[in-house]
Design an enzyme around this catalytic site. Structure first.
Site, PDB file in Angstrom:
ATOM      1  N   GLU A 120      24.656   9.063 -12.281  1.00 44.75           N
ATOM      2  CA  GLU A 120      23.471   8.706 -13.093  1.00 44.75           C
ATOM      3  C   GLU A 120      22.366   8.250 -12.156  1.00 44.75           C
ATOM      4  O   GLU A 120      22.636   7.660 -11.118  1.00 44.75           O
ATOM      5  CB  GLU A 120      23.779   7.501 -14.007  1.00 44.75           C
ATOM      6  CG  GLU A 120      24.963   7.677 -14.900  1.00 44.75           C
ATOM      7  CD  GLU A 120      25.454   6.351 -15.489  1.00 44.75           C
ATOM      8  OE1 GLU A 120      24.774   5.306 -15.331  1.00 44.75           O
ATOM      9  OE2 GLU A 120      26.519   6.373 -16.105  1.00 44.75           O
ATOM     10  N   LYS A 122      19.749   5.711 -10.699  1.00 47.40           N
ATOM     11  CA  LYS A 122      19.658   4.238 -10.724  1.00 47.40           C
ATOM     12  C   LYS A 122      18.224   3.913 -11.127  1.00 47.40           C
ATOM     13  O   LYS A 122      17.288   4.085 -10.367  1.00 47.40           O
ATOM     14  CB  LYS A 122      19.985   3.645  -9.365  1.00 47.40           C
ATOM     15  CG  LYS A 122      20.035   2.132  -9.411  1.00 47.40           C
ATOM     16  CD  LYS A 122      20.642   1.557  -8.150  1.00 47.40           C
ATOM     17  CE  LYS A 122      20.861   0.071  -8.269  1.00 47.40           C
ATOM     18  NZ  LYS A 122      19.627  -0.696  -8.387  1.00 47.40           N
ATOM     19  N   ASP A 124      14.878   1.969 -12.147  1.00 45.55           N
ATOM     20  CA  ASP A 124      14.252   0.783 -11.564  1.00 45.55           C
ATOM     21  C   ASP A 124      13.582  -0.026 -12.674  1.00 45.55           C
ATOM     22  O   ASP A 124      12.405   0.115 -12.946  1.00 45.55           O
ATOM     23  CB  ASP A 124      13.231   1.219 -10.510  1.00 45.55           C
ATOM     24  CG  ASP A 124      13.137   0.206  -9.392  1.00 45.55           C
ATOM     25  OD1 ASP A 124      13.877  -0.807  -9.445  1.00 45.55           O
ATOM     26  OD2 ASP A 124      12.319   0.414  -8.479  1.00 45.55           O
ATOM     27  N   TYR A 230      17.302   2.963 -21.098  1.00 45.79           N
ATOM     28  CA  TYR A 230      18.427   3.888 -20.999  1.00 45.79           C
ATOM     29  C   TYR A 230      19.680   3.027 -20.962  1.00 45.79           C
ATOM     30  O   TYR A 230      19.738   2.060 -20.167  1.00 45.79           O
ATOM     31  CB  TYR A 230      18.343   4.736 -19.720  1.00 45.79           C
ATOM     32  CG  TYR A 230      17.500   5.983 -19.873  1.00 45.79           C
ATOM     33  CD1 TYR A 230      17.583   6.756 -21.033  1.00 45.79           C
ATOM     34  CD2 TYR A 230      16.654   6.402 -18.849  1.00 45.79           C
ATOM     35  CE1 TYR A 230      16.806   7.909 -21.168  1.00 45.79           C
ATOM     36  CE2 TYR A 230      15.884   7.551 -18.980  1.00 45.79           C
ATOM     37  CZ  TYR A 230      15.963   8.300 -20.156  1.00 45.79           C
ATOM     38  OH  TYR A 230      15.206   9.431 -20.288  1.00 45.79           O
ATOM     39  N   LYS A 321      21.481   4.315  -2.357  1.00 46.31           N
ATOM     40  CA  LYS A 321      20.033   4.068  -2.360  1.00 46.31           C
ATOM     41  C   LYS A 321      19.273   5.219  -1.704  1.00 46.31           C
ATOM     42  O   LYS A 321      19.743   5.795  -0.723  1.00 46.31           O
ATOM     43  CB  LYS A 321      19.725   2.763  -1.611  1.00 46.31           C
ATOM     44  CG  LYS A 321      20.262   1.515  -2.293  1.00 46.31           C
ATOM     45  CD  LYS A 321      19.638   1.323  -3.640  1.00 46.31           C
ATOM     46  CE  LYS A 321      19.130  -0.001  -4.040  1.00 46.31           C
ATOM     47  NZ  LYS A 321      18.747  -1.058  -3.312  1.00 46.31           N
ATOM     48  N   CYS A 415     -22.344   5.621  16.932  1.00 42.31           N
ATOM     49  CA  CYS A 415     -21.211   6.548  16.900  1.00 42.31           C
ATOM     50  C   CYS A 415     -20.270   6.290  18.087  1.00 42.31           C
ATOM     51  O   CYS A 415     -20.730   6.267  19.239  1.00 42.31           O
ATOM     52  CB  CYS A 415     -21.704   7.982  16.944  1.00 42.31           C
ATOM     53  SG  CYS A 415     -20.363   9.166  17.125  1.00 42.31           S
ATOM     54  N   CYS A 418     -20.670   9.517  20.522  1.00 41.89           N
ATOM     55  CA  CYS A 418     -21.889   9.949  21.215  1.00 41.89           C
ATOM     56  C   CYS A 418     -22.970   8.872  21.238  1.00 41.89           C
ATOM     57  O   CYS A 418     -24.061   9.107  21.751  1.00 41.89           O
ATOM     58  CB  CYS A 418     -22.437  11.216  20.576  1.00 41.89           C
ATOM     59  SG  CYS A 418     -23.169  10.921  18.961  1.00 41.89           S
ATOM     60  N   CYS A 431     -22.421   9.750  11.507  1.00 46.03           N
ATOM     61  CA  CYS A 431     -23.137   9.869  12.779  1.00 46.03           C
ATOM     62  C   CYS A 431     -24.293  10.856  12.595  1.00 46.03           C
ATOM     63  O   CYS A 431     -24.133  11.905  11.978  1.00 46.03           O
ATOM     64  CB  CYS A 431     -22.166  10.390  13.848  1.00 46.03           C
ATOM     65  SG  CYS A 431     -22.998  10.989  15.315  1.00 46.03           S
ATOM     66  N   CYS A 437     -23.144  15.513  19.158  1.00 46.95           N
ATOM     67  CA  CYS A 437     -21.984  14.608  19.207  1.00 46.95           C
ATOM     68  C   CYS A 437     -20.730  15.400  19.575  1.00 46.95           C
ATOM     69  O   CYS A 437     -20.368  16.348  18.882  1.00 46.95           O
ATOM     70  CB  CYS A 437     -21.828  13.951  17.840  1.00 46.95           C
ATOM     71  SG  CYS A 437     -20.318  12.996  17.662  1.00 46.95           S
TER      72      CYS A 437
HETATM   73  S1  IVH Z   1      25.868   0.034 -13.864  1.00 45.95           S
HETATM   74  C1  IVH Z   1      29.115  -2.818 -13.139  1.00 45.95           C
HETATM   75  N1  IVH Z   1      24.155   2.029 -14.026  1.00 45.95           N
HETATM   76  O1  IVH Z   1      21.414  -1.687 -11.034  1.00 45.95           O
HETATM   77  C2  IVH Z   1      28.019  -1.864 -13.153  1.00 45.95           C
HETATM   78  N2  IVH Z   1      23.371  -0.064 -13.254  1.00 45.95           N
HETATM   79  O2  IVH Z   1      22.616  -3.210  -8.764  1.00 45.95           O
HETATM   80  C3  IVH Z   1      26.766  -2.490 -13.522  1.00 45.95           C
HETATM   81  N3  IVH Z   1      20.986  -0.098 -12.742  1.00 45.95           N
HETATM   82  O3  IVH Z   1      22.011  -4.746 -12.599  1.00 45.95           O
HETATM   83  C4  IVH Z   1      25.575  -1.672 -13.528  1.00 45.95           C
HETATM   84  N4  IVH Z   1      20.579   1.971 -13.292  1.00 45.95           N
HETATM   85  O4  IVH Z   1      20.081  -3.300 -13.429  1.00 45.95           O
HETATM   86  C5  IVH Z   1      24.341   0.737 -13.696  1.00 45.95           C
HETATM   87  N5  IVH Z   1      22.759   3.859 -14.267  1.00 45.95           N
HETATM   88  C6  IVH Z   1      22.936   2.568 -13.940  1.00 45.95           C
HETATM   89  C7  IVH Z   1      21.889   1.757 -13.485  1.00 45.95           C
HETATM   90  C8  IVH Z   1      22.152   0.443 -13.139  1.00 45.95           C
HETATM   91  C9  IVH Z   1      20.073   0.835 -12.847  1.00 45.95           C
HETATM   92  C10 IVH Z   1      20.743  -1.470 -12.246  1.00 45.95           C
HETATM   93  C11 IVH Z   1      21.216  -2.531 -13.164  1.00 45.95           C
HETATM   94  C12 IVH Z   1      22.170  -3.402 -12.379  1.00 45.95           C
HETATM   95  C13 IVH Z   1      21.795  -3.028 -10.972  1.00 45.95           C
HETATM   96  C14 IVH Z   1      22.981  -3.192 -10.074  1.00 45.95           C
END
Ligand code: IVH
Length: 677
Positions: A120, A122, A124, A230, A321, A415, A418, A431, A437
């Site tokens: 999935e 991650k 933000d 989500y 990451k 400048c 020049c 300039c 120049c």
């Molecule tokens: S699972 C035990 N899935 O990442 C697992 N976390 O560093 C708990 N986050 O606090 C989290 N997308 O805020 C999970 N697809 C995702 C996520 C996700 C973002 C964030 C979440 C969590 C942090 C962990």
């Protein structure tokens, strides 16, 4: 990480300092929602502290930030104790970490076959817990320190994407859903635009905007913010059972009316995890929300249970990451560059820093306004942003880190190349030296020789620098008097390459009028304006003699461009250069003439796919000579689409809209009727 520490005393001193810094940033990040350093810089400080503490374990104290994750919840919200702790994730920063993670799982599960993972993005945003009882939304909380968070029920209620009642009726009687509340990029941009219009403070990024919005004590404010969610997991499950795989649980959540990320994918084995990662790296810029990595979770719940947890993170999941897109470095100096048209650009010289996959040591500061907007001084710590393939830029200054001896940036009054006077034009300094120049001369020669201008093969940047520095070439006309001997003794040149260059210069003598006009480097006269001018005047001297009013009768030429053209031809040294070029046999001819009136006048054409008898640029020029306007996109107003080979979406759109489609063969036939040699 090498520690580079000579004594335990020195380590202790650094540990104390790091803890202070990290606490300061924790407070700004978790409590105030106003971090002043990028996450990657925070991670670096944190990793350093962790490394020092593991080398000197007797120095670990209970109050070290490494012993406590997150910050104190804001006092004004009620507290919610999580019945099951809300965990965090361990990080993987590269393929090796990811492989380690996979290997350990195989060992722990005593498996040699490939593991099934749910992948999935991650997200933000902000982690939240949503409690549903008998299918009704009861309460919501932030993660807080993982054990207890803030009660944000009223705020969560305002998010339309979160159902107040679950649909269907096969949900557990008590169900805690976990997910990430975030602000889509478009909503974030709008919010900041509105804030800017009202002169309010801007949010640093969508994550902070989401956090700030969720932590409003007045939920009416939250209601006006474009938040969504989500869902990515569950906590408490009572009075009902869920399926045995993580992916199936998420499918259930979706069925019950909760938002689940559509990018979820189930894969088998490490190689497939890597493939998913690469695919998302590419897709990232086009996603409508920000992500900072990929989360991999062992898909089988039974296997998750066998693996269990360590301290604050599960053993069955990891966050891979993306490379940091932001990094902190120091502004060492500011230098001023002179462009082809004399515009003076301040360039930041930076302490080299690795960001977004490359080492960055320069970044443009654009103009005086930008320097004011950033409030930047030499010696400042600055945040460099490099997202995707975008040119690195100084995105902000960390004012809290400004050293006492920071120096103001002083703009030159003459400048730097020049010493001519500078004139000010809105936010730009320019300039006035023109071709006198050296900097402008070099740029003008490079432009003259470039592919879309005179197309002098082999006359690149390094060569132009040498030719001007050694005073072999002062104006573009001098290129046509160069001898093989003169060129052969330049750096990295030999007899053969010098001959090639001289031949290329020779070949360029016979060119087209549009190219010749474009090559002169008149301000704001790009290729298509040059074409329009050539089509209108048919002759260079006619163009040179045209008044500013007359120039405005040409398509696409307004008063500003007309002014630039007029000014250019009025300058004595420019006329001299042009006459010298003509005297050396340089000639720009108008190509084939069109029979009668321009047959495509008043029509708008679009070009797509690969053409065989000409390049796209040539095709475009031809259409323009025939009187058509050439556009980049199809609409109901398009007269015709010239479709070459491998035409894609434009062809489909044209057929859908009933726009006439012309193949290259058709077009060649049509031209034979129109054009005479
Ligand atoms: S699972 C035990 N899935 O990442 C697992 N976390 O560093 C708990 N986050 O606090 C989290 N997308 O805020 C999970 N697809 C995702 C996520 C996700 C973002 C964030 C979440 C969590 C942090 C962990």
């Amino acid at each position: 990480m090498t520690l580079d520490i000579s004594s335990p005393e020195q380590a202790e001193q650094e540990i104390v300092q790091l803890r202070q810094q990290i606490s300061h940033h924790n407070h700004r990040y978790y409590v105030l929602d106003e971090p002043d350093i990028p996450d990657a810089e925070y991670d670096r400080l944190y990793a350093r502290l962790k490394a020092l503490e593991s080398a000197f374990p007797h120095l670990i104290t209970d109050d070290s930030p490494t012993q406590r994750v997150g910050g104190a919840p804001l006092k004004a919200f009620g507290q919610v104790r999580h019945e099951l702790p809300m965990l965090s994730l361990d990080n993987a920063f590269n393929e090796e970490d990811q492989a380690d993670f996979n290997r350990k799982i195989q060992e722990r599960l005593d498996r040699t076959t490939e593991i099934e993972y749910a992948c999935e993005p991650k997200l933000d945003g902000i982690a939240v817990s949503l409690l549903y009882e008998d299918g009704r939304f009861i309460r919501a909380a932030t993660r807080g320190d993982g054990t207890a968070g803030e009660d944000i029920t009223q705020n969560i209620r305002t998010i339309s994407a979160i159902p107040l009642r679950l649909s269907s009726d096969d949900w557990p009687r008590r169900l805690e859903v976990r997910g990430e509340v975030y602000m889509p990029s478009a909503g974030f941009a709008q919010l900041n635009q509105r804030a800017k219009a009202r002169g309010e403070k801007l949010f640093v990024n969508p994550r902070n905007a989401a956090a700030g919005s969720l932590r409003q004590l007045d939920s009416r404010i939250t209601a006006r913010r474009p938040l969504t969610i989500y869902c990515y997991g569950v906590g408490i499950v009572e009075g009902g059972a869920l399926p045995g795989k993580h992916s199936e649980i998420l499918a259930c959540l979706g069925k019950w009316g909760l938002r689940v990320c559509p990018e979820l994918k189930v894969v088998k084995g490490l190689a497939a995890c890597e493939q998913y990662y690469q695919a998302m790296v590419e897709k990232r810029a086009n996603l409508p929300y920000e992500i900072d990595g990929i989360v991999y979770k062992v898909n089988a719940i039974a296997e998750q249970q066998t693996l269990g947890f360590i301290s604050r993170a599960p053993r069955w999941a990891i966050a891979r990451k993306f490379p940091a897109q932001e990094a902190v470095t120091t502004l060492v100096n500011v230098e001023f560059q002179v462009g082809r048209t004399g515009a003076i650009t301040p360039v930041a010289r930076l302490q080299p820093v690795f960001v977004g996959g490359v080492t960055v040591s320069n970044a443009t500061l654009h103009n005086m306004d930008e320097i004011q907007r950033l409030d930047i001084k030499i010696g400042d710590s600055v945040v460099i942003l490099r997202a995707g393939d975008v040119i690195p830029k100084v995105s902000r200054v960390i004012h809290s880190m400004r050293p006492d001896d920071a120096r103001a940036i002083e703009f030159p009054d003459r400048c730097p190349a020049c010493d001519s006077q500078l004139e000010r034009e809105e936010t730009t300094l320019r300039c006035t030296g023109g071709l006198f120049c050296a900097a402008q001369r070099k740029e003008a020669i490079k432009h003259f020789a470039s592919r879309k201008a005179m197309d002098i093969d082999g006359l690149g940047e390094k060569l132009v620098e040498q030719l001007v520095d050694r005073q072999l070439v002062a104006t573009v006309a001098d290129l046509f008097s160069l001898s093989v001997d003169q060129v052969a003794c330049l750096e990295r040149m030999g007899e053969k390459s010098a001959e090639n260059l001289i031949n290329a210069v020779d070949r360029s003598r016979k060119t087209t009028l549009p190219r010749f006009i474009y090559a002169l480097g008149i301000r704001e006269v790009g290729e298509s304006t040059a074409q329009a001018l050539a089509a209108h005047y048919q002759d260079l001297h006619q163009l040179m003699a045209a008044s500013a009013e007359d120039l405005q009768t040409v398509d696409d030429v307004g008063p500003v461009v007309a002014g630039h053209i007029d000014k250019f031809f009025q300058q004595e040294h420019n006329r001299e250069v042009i006459e010298a070029l003509l005297a050396k046999g340089v000639e720009g001819t108008v190509e084939a003439t069109v029979v009668g009136e321009q047959p495509l006048a008043g029509q708008t054409w679009v070009l797509t796919g690969t053409l065989h008898t000409m390049s796209r640029d040539e095709g475009k020029a031809l259409l323009q000579r025939l009187g058509a306007k050439v556009s980049g996109s199809i609409s109901a107003k398009t007269s015709a689409l010239l479709a070459g080979e491998k035409a894609g979406s434009k062809l489909a759109k044209a057929s859908k809209l009933g726009v006439r489609i012309v193949t290259e063969d058709d077009f060649t036939r049509m031209q034979q009727e129109w054009v005479t040699d």
